[in-house]
Scaffold this active site. Structure first.
Site, PDB file in Angstrom:
ATOM      1  N   LYS A 197      35.270  36.640  50.949  1.00 53.03           N
ATOM      2  CA  LYS A 197      35.285  37.605  51.994  1.00 53.03           C
ATOM      3  C   LYS A 197      35.607  38.942  51.114  1.00 53.03           C
ATOM      4  CE  LYS A 197      39.015  39.128  52.431  1.00 53.03           C
ATOM      5  NZ  LYS A 197      39.949  39.367  51.227  1.00 53.03           N
ATOM      6  N   TYR A 226      40.625  39.684  58.594  1.00 57.45           N
ATOM      7  CA  TYR A 226      41.091  38.500  59.294  1.00 57.45           C
ATOM      8  C   TYR A 226      41.520  38.764  60.550  1.00 57.45           C
ATOM      9  CZ  TYR A 226      41.813  36.446  54.396  1.00 57.45           C
ATOM     10  OH  TYR A 226      41.702  35.991  53.283  1.00 57.45           O
TER      11      TYR A 226
HETATM   12  P1  NAD Z   1      40.949  40.342  41.048  1.00 54.76           P
HETATM   13  O1  NAD Z   1      40.988  41.682  40.796  1.00 54.76           O
HETATM   14  O2  NAD Z   1      42.460  39.742  40.691  1.00 54.76           O
HETATM   15  O3  NAD Z   1      39.743  39.527  40.290  1.00 54.76           O
HETATM   16  C1  NAD Z   1      38.625  39.962  40.376  1.00 54.76           C
HETATM   17  C2  NAD Z   1      37.896  39.280  39.029  1.00 54.76           C
HETATM   18  O4  NAD Z   1      36.538  39.708  39.395  1.00 54.76           O
HETATM   19  C3  NAD Z   1      38.342  39.290  37.807  1.00 54.76           C
HETATM   20  O5  NAD Z   1      38.323  38.201  36.945  1.00 54.76           O
HETATM   21  C4  NAD Z   1      37.491  40.349  37.240  1.00 54.76           C
HETATM   22  O6  NAD Z   1      37.446  40.280  35.800  1.00 54.76           O
HETATM   23  C5  NAD Z   1      36.251  39.950  37.889  1.00 54.76           C
HETATM   24  N1  NAD Z   1      35.429  41.257  37.590  1.00 54.76           N
HETATM   25  C6  NAD Z   1      34.318  41.060  37.191  1.00 54.76           C
HETATM   26  N2  NAD Z   1      33.352  42.403  37.248  1.00 54.76           N
HETATM   27  C7  NAD Z   1      34.366  43.280  37.422  1.00 54.76           C
HETATM   28  C8  NAD Z   1      34.252  44.616  37.881  1.00 54.76           C
HETATM   29  N3  NAD Z   1      33.202  45.168  37.500  1.00 54.76           N
HETATM   30  N4  NAD Z   1      35.361  45.061  38.243  1.00 54.76           N
HETATM   31  C9  NAD Z   1      36.491  44.513  38.552  1.00 54.76           C
HETATM   32  N5  NAD Z   1      36.524  43.186  38.242  1.00 54.76           N
HETATM   33  C10 NAD Z   1      35.553  42.694  38.025  1.00 54.76           C
HETATM   34  O7  NAD Z   1      40.717  40.419  42.628  1.00 54.76           O
HETATM   35  P2  NAD Z   1      40.922  38.921  43.570  1.00 54.76           P
HETATM   36  O8  NAD Z   1      42.177  39.382  44.437  1.00 54.76           O
HETATM   37  O9  NAD Z   1      40.915  37.953  42.871  1.00 54.76           O
HETATM   38  O10 NAD Z   1      39.845  39.205  44.584  1.00 54.76           O
HETATM   39  C11 NAD Z   1      38.393  38.711  44.207  1.00 54.76           C
HETATM   40  C12 NAD Z   1      37.640  38.353  45.504  1.00 54.76           C
HETATM   41  O11 NAD Z   1      38.494  37.257  46.411  1.00 54.76           O
HETATM   42  C13 NAD Z   1      37.772  39.576  46.404  1.00 54.76           C
HETATM   43  O12 NAD Z   1      36.549  39.556  47.265  1.00 54.76           O
HETATM   44  C14 NAD Z   1      38.953  39.467  47.395  1.00 54.76           C
HETATM   45  O13 NAD Z   1      38.457  39.735  48.838  1.00 54.76           O
HETATM   46  C15 NAD Z   1      38.716  37.779  47.417  1.00 54.76           C
HETATM   47  N6  NAD Z   1      40.015  37.327  47.869  1.00 54.76           N
HETATM   48  C16 NAD Z   1      40.075  36.472  48.948  1.00 54.76           C
HETATM   49  C17 NAD Z   1      41.436  35.683  49.534  1.00 54.76           C
HETATM   50  C18 NAD Z   1      41.355  34.884  50.400  1.00 54.76           C
HETATM   51  O14 NAD Z   1      42.611  34.484  51.006  1.00 54.76           O
HETATM   52  N7  NAD Z   1      40.153  34.252  50.833  1.00 54.76           N
HETATM   53  C19 NAD Z   1      42.483  36.115  48.838  1.00 54.76           C
HETATM   54  C20 NAD Z   1      42.392  37.159  47.665  1.00 54.76           C
HETATM   55  C21 NAD Z   1      41.196  37.752  47.468  1.00 54.76           C
END
Ligand code: NAD
Length: 365
Positions: A137, A221
């Site tokens: 999401k 959420y």
């Molecule tokens: P994050 O920044 O920690 O991780 C993002 C990942 O995407 C990294 O591994 C990064 O290297 C990669 N990536 C690939 N191409 C990229 C680019 N061009 N720019 C930036 N990053 C790039 O983020 P996160 O917190 O892990 O979030 C990732 C996804 O998960 C989002 O959609 C977020 O909304 C979702 N999320 C969901 C929950 C949940 O509870 N369902 C919780 C946290 C995050």
């Protein structure tokens, strides 16, 4: 169940016997019975905070699927994951060559965990591998992107689920049960907030990768829980952005946003989301009682209080249930209860809220 007869024990019994049985029943039954001959292989696409802190560890608890590969921009990191989770290095891919997963029989599911601005291109390309897809999401950053993603998965004949973990938490299943059984009478009002403090420049503060601010990221959420509790999508929304306390940091996105959603039947939801405030609560009022969740959206420890007293229960691992349910959908041919269409609906609501905030007008859906 009679409203007055609700006790802690019956509440818990009801949770497991009633609401949980619906969405979780199959996954749970399957998860409790003997494991399948081969667990479905999941490849995590994007090894950031959520994959590292939650999804990877949850895949150690799943019964129907396991971590079988990764897609990462860092070959070193991917190899480290292979060692840690015990899958072969040949199942490590990078963003340029992941199309080759099409030929890898170890991998059945691609789980997209990149920033929302990349979800559409990632999912459309991933669908061509013929693997089933879970996308985090918010599903994408526009409704048109959601349409493209749904079409790509339909054309490829693969299932598309959104990573709506709260649908698998007993507290949110209880919201669904209350709505269905009218335990607290007709719904009269909803309210909720979700926010946390962002102090540094991250992709979440950009239109390109975040698609918006806290509403896209965590306000979603509240939107989702309100629709669950109301059993419907809203008919119209209004919204107002609070003046920014840090206009430089929040130059591209909202800092704090308030909105209302008007539901069929007359109940409305007052929502608030912020990157400058910690918020984590949800409340549903009925004519004969209320239920409050606080914290409402955490990975674990969601606490439920009702007008009849407090009820604490140990929630299951939301992500493990979510992924096992998707695996069960694939194994049995059942449609996921959190499909792309649900992600699209929420994107439509979110975009309407942004329009309402921008124009100051009530926006009908
Ligand atoms: P994050 O920044 O920690 O991780 C993002 C990942 O995407 C990294 O591994 C990064 O290297 C990669 N990536 C690939 N191409 C990229 C680019 N061009 N720019 C930036 N990053 C790039 O983020 P996160 O917190 O892990 O979030 C990732 C996804 O998960 C989002 O959609 C977020 O909304 C979702 N999320 C969901 C929950 C949940 O509870 N369902 C919780 C946290 C995050």
């Amino acid at each position: 169940m009679n409203a007055r007869s609700l006790s802690r024990r019956s509440f818990l019994q009801n949770l497991s016997a009633g609401s949980l049985a619906l969405t979780l029943g199959r996954a749970r039954l399957a998860a409790q019975s003997a494991p399948p001959a081969r667990k479905l292989g999941v490849a995590l696409f994007g090894l950031g905070n959520y994959s590292t802190g939650e999804l990877g560890p949850a895949l150690r608890e799943t019964r129907l699927c396991r971590l079988a590969g990764v897609v990462s921009g860092s070959a070193e990191k991917a190899k480290r994951w292979a060692r840690e989770y015990g899958f072969p290095e040949r199942n490590c891919y990078h963003y340029e060559n992941f199309d080759r997963i099409a030929d890898n029989p170890d991998i059945d599911i691609l789980y997209i965990v990149t920033p929302p601005g990349l979800h559409c291109e990632n999912v459309v390309r991933a669908a061509k591998t013929g693997k089933h897809i879970i996308c985090e999401k918010p599903m994408a950053v526009t409704v048109a992107e959601c349409d493209q993603m749904i079409a790509a998965c339909r054309d490829a004949g693969v299932q598309l689920a959104i990573g709506y973990r709260m649908h698998y938490d007993p507290s949110h299943r209880e919201l669904v049960r209350l709505q269905r059984e009218k335990d607290f009478g007709e719904l009269t009002g909803l309210s909720g907030g979700h926010g946390f403090r962002v102090r540094s420049r991250i992709w979440r503060l950009t239109q390109k990768l975040g698609g918006g601010g806290p509403l896209m990221d965590v306000g979603i959420y509240v939107v989702n829980a309100a629709c669950l509790a109301a059993g419907a999508a809203p008919l119209a929304v209004t919204a107002r952005e609070e003046p920014k306390t840090n206009p430089e940091l929040f130059a591209e996105v909202e800092e704090t946003l308030h909105w209302t959603m008007e539901f069929p039947g007359g109940a409305s939801c007052a929502g608030v989301t912020s990157y400058a405030r910690n918020l984590n609560a949800f409340r549903a009022e009925g004519a004969q009682g209320w239920i409050e969740l606080q914290p409402a959206f955490s990975y674990r420890g969601v606490r439920v209080t009702t007008s009849r007293g407090p009820f604490d229960f140990v929630g299951p691992n939301q992500q493990a249930l979510q992924m096992d349910d998707f695996a069960d959908c694939i194994l049995t041919g059942r449609r996921t209860p959190v499909p792309g269409e649900l992600g699209r609906r929420d994107m439509q609501i979110i975009r309407a809220i942004y329009e309402a905030a921008r124009t100051g007008k009530r926006v009908e859906l």
